[in-house]
Design a protein around this motif. Structure first.
Motif, mmCIF file in Angstrom:
data_model
loop_
_atom_site.group_PDB
_atom_site.id
_atom_site.type_symbol
_atom_site.label_atom_id
_atom_site.label_comp_id
_atom_site.label_asym_id
_atom_site.label_seq_id
_atom_site.Cartn_x
_atom_site.Cartn_y
_atom_site.Cartn_z
ATOM 1 N N TYR A 146 1.025 0.911 2.274
ATOM 2 C CA TYR A 146 -0.402 0.431 2.096
ATOM 3 C C TYR A 146 -1.388 1.591 2.755
ATOM 4 O O TYR A 146 -0.891 2.525 3.448
ATOM 5 C CB TYR A 146 -0.456 -0.988 2.735
ATOM 6 C CG TYR A 146 -0.246 -0.944 4.349
ATOM 7 C CD1 TYR A 146 -1.286 -0.842 5.187
ATOM 8 C CD2 TYR A 146 1.092 -0.803 4.760
ATOM 9 C CE1 TYR A 146 -1.364 -0.788 6.540
ATOM 10 C CE2 TYR A 146 1.236 -0.926 6.155
ATOM 11 C CZ TYR A 146 0.174 -1.004 7.016
ATOM 12 O OH TYR A 146 0.263 -0.876 8.262
ATOM 13 N N GLY A 147 -2.727 1.293 2.535
ATOM 14 C CA GLY A 147 -3.617 1.871 3.070
ATOM 15 C C GLY A 147 -4.928 1.793 2.242
ATOM 16 O O GLY A 147 -5.482 0.971 1.510
ATOM 17 N N THR A 148 -5.719 2.986 2.252
ATOM 18 C CA THR A 148 -7.175 2.983 1.773
ATOM 19 C C THR A 148 -7.150 4.328 0.910
ATOM 20 O O THR A 148 -7.003 5.274 1.769
ATOM 21 C CB THR A 148 -8.293 2.632 2.663
ATOM 22 O OG1 THR A 148 -7.951 1.567 3.338
ATOM 23 C CG2 THR A 148 -9.623 2.652 2.007
ATOM 24 N N LEU A 149 -7.684 4.586 -0.258
ATOM 25 C CA LEU A 149 -7.903 5.515 -0.897
ATOM 26 C C LEU A 149 -9.290 5.801 -1.136
ATOM 27 O O LEU A 149 -10.220 4.817 -1.404
ATOM 28 C CB LEU A 149 -7.336 5.441 -2.378
ATOM 29 C CG LEU A 149 -7.457 6.817 -3.257
ATOM 30 C CD1 LEU A 149 -6.588 7.619 -2.611
ATOM 31 C CD2 LEU A 149 -7.354 6.581 -4.683
ATOM 32 N N CYS A 150 -9.864 7.084 -0.460
ATOM 33 C CA CYS A 150 -11.089 7.746 -0.646
ATOM 34 C C CYS A 150 -11.216 9.014 -1.201
ATOM 35 O O CYS A 150 -10.453 10.000 -0.714
ATOM 36 C CB CYS A 150 -11.852 7.692 0.782
ATOM 37 S SG CYS A 150 -13.375 8.201 0.804
ATOM 38 N N SER A 151 -12.016 9.103 -2.447
ATOM 39 C CA SER A 151 -11.888 10.255 -2.932
ATOM 40 C C SER A 151 -12.992 11.268 -2.690
ATOM 41 O O SER A 151 -13.304 12.354 -3.251
ATOM 42 C CB SER A 151 -12.076 10.193 -4.733
ATOM 43 O OG SER A 151 -13.130 9.376 -4.864
ATOM 44 N N ASP A 237 -5.726 8.170 -8.461
ATOM 45 C CA ASP A 237 -6.554 7.831 -9.553
ATOM 46 C C ASP A 237 -8.121 7.687 -9.386
ATOM 47 O O ASP A 237 -8.778 7.202 -10.326
ATOM 48 C CB ASP A 237 -5.967 6.553 -10.127
ATOM 49 C CG ASP A 237 -6.070 5.062 -9.239
ATOM 50 O OD1 ASP A 237 -6.637 5.435 -7.998
ATOM 51 O OD2 ASP A 237 -5.880 4.307 -9.526
ATOM 52 N N LYS A 238 -8.423 7.996 -8.096
ATOM 53 C CA LYS A 238 -9.922 7.855 -7.887
ATOM 54 C C LYS A 238 -10.601 6.544 -8.019
ATOM 55 O O LYS A 238 -11.784 6.470 -8.024
ATOM 56 C CB LYS A 238 -10.687 8.987 -8.681
ATOM 57 C CG LYS A 238 -10.318 10.433 -8.552
ATOM 58 C CD LYS A 238 -11.096 11.119 -9.577
ATOM 59 C CE LYS A 238 -10.660 12.773 -9.412
ATOM 60 N NZ LYS A 238 -10.627 13.258 -8.159
ATOM 61 N N ALA A 239 -9.792 5.596 -7.953
ATOM 62 C CA ALA A 239 -10.105 4.178 -7.622
ATOM 63 C C ALA A 239 -10.190 3.644 -6.169
ATOM 64 O O ALA A 239 -9.241 3.492 -5.586
ATOM 65 C CB ALA A 239 -9.343 3.258 -8.583
ATOM 66 N N ASP A 240 -11.277 4.145 -5.482
ATOM 67 C CA ASP A 240 -11.417 4.072 -4.118
ATOM 68 C C ASP A 240 -11.244 2.594 -3.743
ATOM 69 O O ASP A 240 -11.722 1.613 -4.299
ATOM 70 C CB ASP A 240 -12.755 4.517 -3.632
ATOM 71 C CG ASP A 240 -12.706 6.013 -3.857
ATOM 72 O OD1 ASP A 240 -11.722 6.611 -4.334
ATOM 73 O OD2 ASP A 240 -13.702 6.656 -3.704
ATOM 74 N N GLY A 241 -10.626 2.262 -2.545
ATOM 75 C CA GLY A 241 -10.242 1.179 -2.012
ATOM 76 C C GLY A 241 -9.139 0.890 -1.495
ATOM 77 O O GLY A 241 -8.194 1.709 -1.478
ATOM 78 N N PRO A 242 -8.909 -0.257 -0.982
ATOM 79 C CA PRO A 242 -7.383 -0.496 -0.460
ATOM 80 C C PRO A 242 -6.415 -0.625 -1.525
ATOM 81 O O PRO A 242 -6.651 -0.863 -2.860
ATOM 82 C CB PRO A 242 -7.580 -1.787 0.347
ATOM 83 C CG PRO A 242 -8.547 -2.593 -0.480
ATOM 84 C CD PRO A 242 -9.562 -1.499 -0.778
ATOM 85 N N PHE A 243 -5.117 -0.377 -1.147
ATOM 86 C CA PHE A 243 -3.878 -0.168 -2.098
ATOM 87 C C PHE A 243 -2.755 -0.744 -1.404
ATOM 88 O O PHE A 243 -2.528 -0.652 -0.022
ATOM 89 C CB PHE A 243 -3.733 0.920 -2.883
ATOM 90 C CG PHE A 243 -3.262 1.989 -1.882
ATOM 91 C CD1 PHE A 243 -2.045 1.999 -1.660
ATOM 92 C CD2 PHE A 243 -4.121 3.050 -1.207
ATOM 93 C CE1 PHE A 243 -1.338 3.234 -0.745
ATOM 94 C CE2 PHE A 243 -3.774 3.957 -0.200
ATOM 95 C CZ PHE A 243 -2.289 4.015 0.003
ATOM 96 N N GLN A 244 -1.752 -1.107 -1.976
ATOM 97 C CA GLN A 244 -0.375 -1.610 -1.592
ATOM 98 C C GLN A 244 0.708 -1.351 -2.564
ATOM 99 O O GLN A 244 0.305 -1.627 -3.723
ATOM 100 C CB GLN A 244 -0.322 -2.638 -0.823
ATOM 101 C CG GLN A 244 -0.342 -3.987 -1.572
ATOM 102 C CD GLN A 244 -0.014 -5.164 -0.704
ATOM 103 O OE1 GLN A 244 -0.489 -5.490 0.516
ATOM 104 N NE2 GLN A 244 0.793 -6.317 -1.193
ATOM 105 N N LEU A 245 1.921 -0.894 -2.215
ATOM 106 C CA LEU A 245 2.945 -0.927 -2.872
ATOM 107 C C LEU A 245 4.293 -1.213 -2.210
ATOM 108 O O LEU A 245 4.521 -0.845 -1.268
ATOM 109 C CB LEU A 245 3.128 0.586 -3.824
ATOM 110 C CG LEU A 245 4.476 0.614 -4.338
ATOM 111 C CD1 LEU A 245 4.396 -0.035 -5.837
ATOM 112 C CD2 LEU A 245 4.531 2.322 -4.708
ATOM 113 N N GLU A 246 5.159 -2.304 -2.701
ATOM 114 C CA GLU A 246 6.106 -2.841 -2.166
ATOM 115 C C GLU A 246 7.488 -2.309 -2.916
ATOM 116 O O GLU A 246 7.554 -2.800 -4.133
ATOM 117 C CB GLU A 246 6.032 -4.434 -2.002
ATOM 118 C CG GLU A 246 7.111 -5.110 -1.125
ATOM 119 C CD GLU A 246 6.696 -6.372 -0.651
ATOM 120 O OE1 GLU A 246 7.657 -6.695 0.152
ATOM 121 O OE2 GLU A 246 5.999 -7.041 -1.240
ATOM 122 N N ILE A 247 8.238 -1.788 -2.449
ATOM 123 C CA ILE A 247 9.665 -1.408 -2.847
ATOM 124 C C ILE A 247 10.878 -2.015 -2.476
ATOM 125 O O ILE A 247 11.004 -2.013 -1.153
ATOM 126 C CB ILE A 247 9.567 0.050 -2.732
ATOM 127 C CG1 ILE A 247 8.519 1.188 -3.090
ATOM 128 C CG2 ILE A 247 10.976 0.962 -3.574
ATOM 129 C CD1 ILE A 247 8.435 2.322 -2.651
#
Length: 273
Positions: A146-151, A237-247
């Motif tokens: 998880y985290g935050t993407l900023c392009s 993908d330049k879609a700024d904002g929070p994200f998370q991926l559960e594996i």
């Protein structure tokens, strides 16, 4: 990054790296999956404007006699295990079991020690503002990236592009820190269970294709499954904002119904006349 970084893509959003060549595969997720095979000499990244490190290589080494003795004992033990497993069969399994193997769970997340096999990085390495973290999910049975993407690129006057977060497995090491590779030549499909939709993902290795820095390469070839170095997930993908991926797990499968060797056109860049 690598001296000659190459990337392979497919139609699902997952990519991997072969001999610093990266394999990409599109997906309904916003991230990509990375497989790695043969490594090439890499230099440490140096931020623009940062002075070079002029120290000699031996000046960067921190010597510790006690740790050296412990390391020798450890690696001699690993070397002994390698000889024993080699006599047993491929990867320490009897030959008949290795030949009949149809599925394999390569990575699963069932405790804190499973996270030590992975490395998280982001564009903060080049002065960016993206953030990425990893932790165990509910009941310590999954991995949560998880985290935050900023392009937005760093304001150093030189870096033009930014905005990525990566989760990558560490390359396995043999005794005396010799690099090993995963041999997946008995399988033809990458099998994962992620959240998402809760269903397992089965992505044929034939769908991976070669690209470099986002550009599809003319010289395509089949993935070298006996030289896999690591696997990773990259969000960019330049879609700024929070994200998370559960594996839940990452595994392999030999799908007998899938007979395709390579999904894309193969041709020479300079064909013979």
């Amino acid at each position: 990054m690598a001296v000659s970084k190459t990337t392979l893509k497919t139609l699902f959003g997952v990519y991997g790296i072969i001999s610093r060549q990266t394999l990409l595969l599109p997906s309904t997720l916003r991230c990509s999956v990375i497989l790695s095979t043969r490594s090439i000499y890499e230099r440490d990244y140096r931020r623009p404007g940062q002075p070079p490190d002029t120290r000699w290589p031996w000046q960067k080494i921190q010597f510790d006699f006690s740790k050296g003795v412990e390391g020798i004992k450890k690696h001699i033990g690993l070397l002994k295990d390698e000889f024993v497993l080699r006599w047993t069969g491929p990867e320490g399994k009897p030959l008949i079991e290795h030949m009949l193997e149809q599925t394999r769970v390569q990575w699963e997340f069932r405790g804190p020690e499973s996270l030590s096999q992975w490395v998280v990085s982001s564009d903060q390495e080049i002065g960016g503002r993206s953030e990425a973290y990893i932790k165990l999910g509910k009941n310590n049975t999954t991995c949560l990236l998880y985290g935050t993407l900023c392009s937005a690129p760093p304001r150093d006057g030189e870096t033009r592009y930014s905005g990525y977060c990566t989760l990558r497995s560490k390359q396995p090491l043999a005794s005396f820190d010799r690099k090993k590779h995963y041999d997946w030549s008995s399988f033809n499909t990458l099998h994962m269970r992620i959240r998402g939709d809760g269903r397992p993902w089965m992505i044929p290795f034939s769908k991976f294709f070669l690209s470099s820095r986002g550009r599809i390469q003319d010289d395509q070839h089949v993935l070298w499954l006996d030289k896999v170095k690591s696997i990773g997930f990259t969000l960019g993908d330049k879609a700024d904002g929070p994200f998370q991926l559960e594996i839940d797990f990452i595994g392999l499968c030999n799908d007998l119904a899938h007979t395709e060797e390579f999904a894309y056109e193969l041709y020479k860049r300079n064909p013979e006349v």
